[in-house]
Design a protein around this motif. Structure first.
Motif, mmCIF file in Angstrom:
data_model
loop_
_atom_site.group_PDB
_atom_site.id
_atom_site.type_symbol
_atom_site.label_atom_id
_atom_site.label_comp_id
_atom_site.label_asym_id
_atom_site.label_seq_id
_atom_site.Cartn_x
_atom_site.Cartn_y
_atom_site.Cartn_z
ATOM 1 N N THR A 374 18.314 61.322 -51.649
ATOM 2 C CA THR A 374 18.769 60.326 -50.693
ATOM 3 C C THR A 374 18.789 58.939 -51.155
ATOM 4 O OG1 THR A 374 18.021 60.954 -48.833
ATOM 5 C CG2 THR A 374 19.642 62.168 -49.164
ATOM 6 N N PRO A 375 19.317 57.825 -50.656
ATOM 7 C CA PRO A 375 18.247 56.591 -50.863
ATOM 8 C C PRO A 375 17.158 56.525 -49.566
ATOM 9 C CG PRO A 375 20.599 56.152 -50.824
ATOM 10 C CD PRO A 375 20.426 57.457 -50.196
ATOM 11 N N ALA A 376 17.423 57.090 -48.475
ATOM 12 C CA ALA A 376 16.294 57.169 -47.475
ATOM 13 C C ALA A 376 14.717 57.566 -48.281
ATOM 14 C CB ALA A 376 16.365 58.181 -46.306
ATOM 15 N N GLN A 377 15.759 59.202 -49.480
ATOM 16 C CA GLN A 377 14.232 59.880 -49.543
ATOM 17 C C GLN A 377 13.602 58.472 -50.893
ATOM 18 O OE1 GLN A 377 16.248 63.129 -50.539
ATOM 19 N NE2 GLN A 377 15.034 64.451 -49.640
ATOM 20 N N TRP A 378 14.428 57.665 -51.449
ATOM 21 C CA TRP A 378 13.742 56.896 -52.202
ATOM 22 C C TRP A 378 12.818 56.610 -51.699
ATOM 23 C CZ3 TRP A 378 12.464 58.829 -57.103
ATOM 24 C CH2 TRP A 378 13.700 58.919 -57.867
ATOM 25 N N GLN A 379 13.627 55.429 -51.025
ATOM 26 C CA GLN A 379 12.795 54.597 -49.805
ATOM 27 C C GLN A 379 11.566 54.811 -49.278
ATOM 28 O OE1 GLN A 379 14.424 51.370 -50.855
ATOM 29 N NE2 GLN A 379 13.646 50.769 -48.764
ATOM 30 N N GLU A 380 11.284 56.317 -48.600
ATOM 31 C CA GLU A 380 9.929 56.752 -48.615
ATOM 32 C C GLU A 380 9.093 56.887 -49.713
ATOM 33 O OE1 GLU A 380 6.782 59.046 -45.952
ATOM 34 O OE2 GLU A 380 8.944 57.099 -45.660
ATOM 35 N N VAL A 381 9.282 57.298 -50.666
ATOM 36 C CA VAL A 381 9.045 56.922 -52.524
ATOM 37 C C VAL A 381 8.509 55.405 -52.250
ATOM 38 C CG1 VAL A 381 8.654 57.185 -54.721
ATOM 39 C CG2 VAL A 381 9.938 59.553 -52.992
ATOM 40 N N ARG A 382 9.252 54.603 -51.990
ATOM 41 C CA ARG A 382 8.911 53.595 -51.943
ATOM 42 C C ARG A 382 7.485 53.112 -51.066
ATOM 43 N NH1 ARG A 382 13.112 53.026 -55.882
ATOM 44 N NH2 ARG A 382 14.792 52.612 -53.764
ATOM 45 N N ARG A 383 7.367 53.607 -50.205
ATOM 46 C CA ARG A 383 6.516 53.407 -48.952
ATOM 47 C C ARG A 383 5.921 53.820 -48.920
ATOM 48 N NH1 ARG A 383 4.395 54.663 -45.005
ATOM 49 N NH2 ARG A 383 5.008 57.338 -45.204
ATOM 50 N N ARG A 384 5.352 55.097 -49.934
ATOM 51 C CA ARG A 384 4.234 55.677 -50.298
ATOM 52 C C ARG A 384 3.567 54.696 -51.364
ATOM 53 N NH1 ARG A 384 5.357 62.429 -49.457
ATOM 54 N NH2 ARG A 384 6.386 62.326 -47.642
ATOM 55 N N LEU A 385 4.514 54.610 -52.321
ATOM 56 C CA LEU A 385 3.635 53.985 -53.014
ATOM 57 C C LEU A 385 3.279 52.559 -52.728
ATOM 58 C CD1 LEU A 385 5.949 54.609 -56.050
ATOM 59 C CD2 LEU A 385 3.481 55.096 -56.280
ATOM 60 N N SER A 386 3.746 51.856 -51.670
ATOM 61 C CA SER A 386 3.314 50.929 -51.149
ATOM 62 C C SER A 386 1.872 50.606 -50.386
ATOM 63 C CB SER A 386 4.402 50.026 -50.303
ATOM 64 O OG SER A 386 5.373 49.758 -51.221
ATOM 65 N N ALA A 387 2.102 51.982 -49.718
ATOM 66 C CA ALA A 387 0.498 52.189 -49.188
ATOM 67 C C ALA A 387 -0.654 52.378 -49.858
ATOM 68 C CB ALA A 387 0.555 53.650 -48.091
ATOM 69 N N ALA A 388 -0.370 52.713 -51.309
ATOM 70 C CA ALA A 388 -1.519 53.364 -52.065
ATOM 71 C C ALA A 388 -1.348 51.701 -52.549
ATOM 72 C CB ALA A 388 -0.273 54.222 -53.672
ATOM 73 N N ASN A 389 -0.654 51.093 -52.748
ATOM 74 C CA ASN A 389 -1.154 49.282 -53.655
ATOM 75 C C ASN A 389 -1.832 48.682 -52.018
ATOM 76 O OD1 ASN A 389 0.487 46.782 -52.642
ATOM 77 N ND2 ASN A 389 -0.379 47.121 -54.826
ATOM 78 N N HIS A 390 -1.650 48.882 -50.642
ATOM 79 C CA HIS A 390 -2.078 48.428 -49.771
ATOM 80 C C HIS A 390 -3.637 48.424 -49.753
ATOM 81 C CE1 HIS A 390 1.514 46.777 -48.010
ATOM 82 N NE2 HIS A 390 1.153 46.897 -48.853
ATOM 83 N N LEU A 391 -4.117 50.089 -49.970
ATOM 84 C CA LEU A 391 -5.382 50.697 -49.938
ATOM 85 C C LEU A 391 -5.945 49.435 -51.532
ATOM 86 C CD1 LEU A 391 -4.868 54.362 -50.452
ATOM 87 C CD2 LEU A 391 -5.816 53.190 -48.286
ATOM 88 N N ASP A 392 -5.794 49.117 -52.686
ATOM 89 C CA ASP A 392 -6.094 48.718 -53.643
ATOM 90 C C ASP A 392 -4.671 47.570 -54.195
ATOM 91 O OD1 ASP A 392 -7.659 47.938 -55.784
ATOM 92 O OD2 ASP A 392 -8.565 49.676 -56.669
#
Length: 503
Positions: A374-392
């Motif tokens: 679902t679009p919401a699941q893809w949004q969660e994937v991108r939220r997690r990738l953004s979290a990784a990006n915020h770490l570095d």
């Protein structure tokens, strides 16, 4: 997996990690041996920067080159599945890696030793990261050959320009190739002997331009001309009469006496190298990790899982062990298990960029495999990738995956994702797939000049297989018919190689 059983059990090995500004090294050497090796690698980078006038900018630890040093050639052969390969390098946005073996002495009989190969490959890595243009074939292979013979004295001084004894045969054969032909030669080259001659004669020309007083400044002028967008043919004007250059180069070789330079250690200072022993869990998991980092196909990936799970179960609170399991499970397409391992790693080390990446990437694999994401699941994937990006923020892989997630969902990327892709490429230009992706997006944007600059280095990359000639064809279409036609040519079905297996 049989290859795992052919090595000593992990308990018999004492693995150490050396961490420097530009390298992370894993080795079974003694601490003194590893420190010397690591400091020499850092000094090699410093000497390249000193000689090529390149600043040492602060960069993410994620962009350091990781070097795995196997105990001997036999273990390296087993890992690579080939006999007698002195070393290998993979440029990746997830973290570039090199595999080599310990060497007790530098051969004087013309043999190719691990250090020579490592220095050659690191020079490729350095040039990709510090020069944003496509160098002609002679330079892209000959100049790394020139740097491959660097040696170090006991006081840390650096010897540059020692003879390439391992290219004796090629240098003898090189007389048949004129300088004019050498300067303009391009891939594809189907004749292995011709390619070998390029390595030898490329080393000779690099040495001559670096040391002959009458040619002082010409190599810098040549590189400057290329960086300004001049073609390989146009840039040769800095050398003057090419027939004269050919005669001079032949005389230079015939004298059989080559100068070398000594750079004092004080001119190439390095930062301290930190060394630590690996934990018991990391040591036990090292052989699984070596195969994962080398790259595995489906069969190999699945064969690693029983051992990886057994070890990870013994060390549930070791974040690095759980990250290694997450990678192995992801390679085997066990996405739920990969996600669980990444969660365990983050519970122990909330700042682990690698764990955060696998937490997102594993969810991506899981929902894509379900067929009804679902679009919401893809949004969660991108939220997690953004979290990784915020770490570095300067880690390339989260930015690359963030961009790719839009195509995986089947929707256009946002401008933010596109900018992230370009940033990822700037951080890891040595990754061919990432370079190709960035070049394609520039074609989509109609940016012909940008696409040409990004894609051109692939045409002279001797390690890209059939990808180089394919990109040369795309660039020819770009020149004649524009970005849209070049994009169509790039997207046409292809059987190019030069790619890693799971990376």
């Amino acid at each position: 997996m049989l290859v795992l059983l052919s090595w000593p059990a992990p308990a018999q090995a004492r693995w150490l990690e050396a961490s420097g500004r530009h390298f992370v090294i894993y080795s079974e050497q003694t601490e003194a041996e590893l420190r010397s090796f690591a400091e020499n690698l850092e000094r090699f980078d410093a000497t390249l920067r000193f000689q090529l006038h390149r600043a040492d900018l602060d960069r993410s630890p994620q962009t350091r080159l990781t070097v795995y040093v196997l105990a001997d050639q036999g273990r390296l052969d087993a890992l690579l599945g080939a006999r007698g390969v002195a070393g290998i390098y993979f440029g990746r946005a997830s973290g570039s890696v090199a595999f080599t073996s310990q060497v007790s002495r530098v051969p004087t009989d013309g043999g190719l030793d691990p250090q020579t190969v490592l220095f050659h490959e690191y020079t490729h890595h350095f040039l990709f990261n510090n020069f944003g243009f496509g160098a002609p074939l002679w330079f892209s292979e000959g100049y790394p050959e020139f740097w491959s013979t660097v040696r170090f004295t006991e006081d840390g001084s650096v010897q540059i320009g020692l003879p390439a004894m391992h290219r004796n045969i090629e240098l003898t054969l090189a007389r048949a190739m004129s300088v004019r032909e050498l300067l303009t030669l391009r891939y594809p080259i189907s004749d292995g002997e011709t390619l070998a001659v390029v390595y030898g004669r490329g080393w000779l020309l690099s040495h001559y331009l670096s040391f002959d007083e009458s040619r002082r400044g010409q190599l810098d002028a040549y590189l400057r001309a290329l960086s300004e967008g001049q073609s390989a043919e146009q840039a040769t004007h800095v050398f003057g009469d090419l027939d004269q250059l050919d005669r001079d180069l032949r005389r230079y070789f015939d004298q059989r006496h080559f100068t070398y330079a000594l750079v004092p250690a004080a001119q190439v200072p390095i930062r301290p190298v930190a060394i630590r022993p690996l934990t018991a869990g990391e040591t036990a998991m090292m052989y699984v990790k070596l195969h994962s980092k080398r790259g595995v196909d489906s069969r190999e990936a699945n064969s690693l899982i029983p051992e990886a799970r057994r070890i990870a179960a013994r060390f549930p609170d070791d974040a690095r062990v759980q990250v290694a399991l997450a990678e192995a499970e992801h390679d085997a397409r066990n996405f739920a298990e990969s996600e669980a391992a990444a969660d365990r790693a983050l519970a122990v080390d909330p700042h682990s960029v690698d764990a955060a990446v696998y937490r997102a990437w594993a969810m991506w694999g899981r929902i894509a495999a379900s067929g009804d994401a679902t679009p919401a699941q893809w949004q969660e994937v991108r939220r997690r990738l953004s979290a990784a990006n915020h770490l570095d923020p300067d880690a390339p892989q989260p930015l690359e995956l963030f961009f790719k997630s839009f195509a995986a969902e089947g929707i256009p990327p946002t401008q933010n994702a596109i900018e992230g892709l370009y940033t990822a490429f700037e951080l890891a230009p040595e990754d061919r797939d990432l370079r190709l992706l960035a070049g394609r997006q520039l074609l989509v944007a109609g940016n012909a000049a940008g696409a040409r600059g990004v894609l051109t280095p692939l045409t002279s990359d001797g390690h890209s297989g059939r990808l180089g000639p394919r990109i040369a064809d795309v660039l020819a279409v770009l020149a004649s018919d524009g970005p849209a036609a070049a994009l169509a040519r790039l997207d046409a079905p292809s059987t190019d190689d030069g790619r890693d297996r799971t990376h």
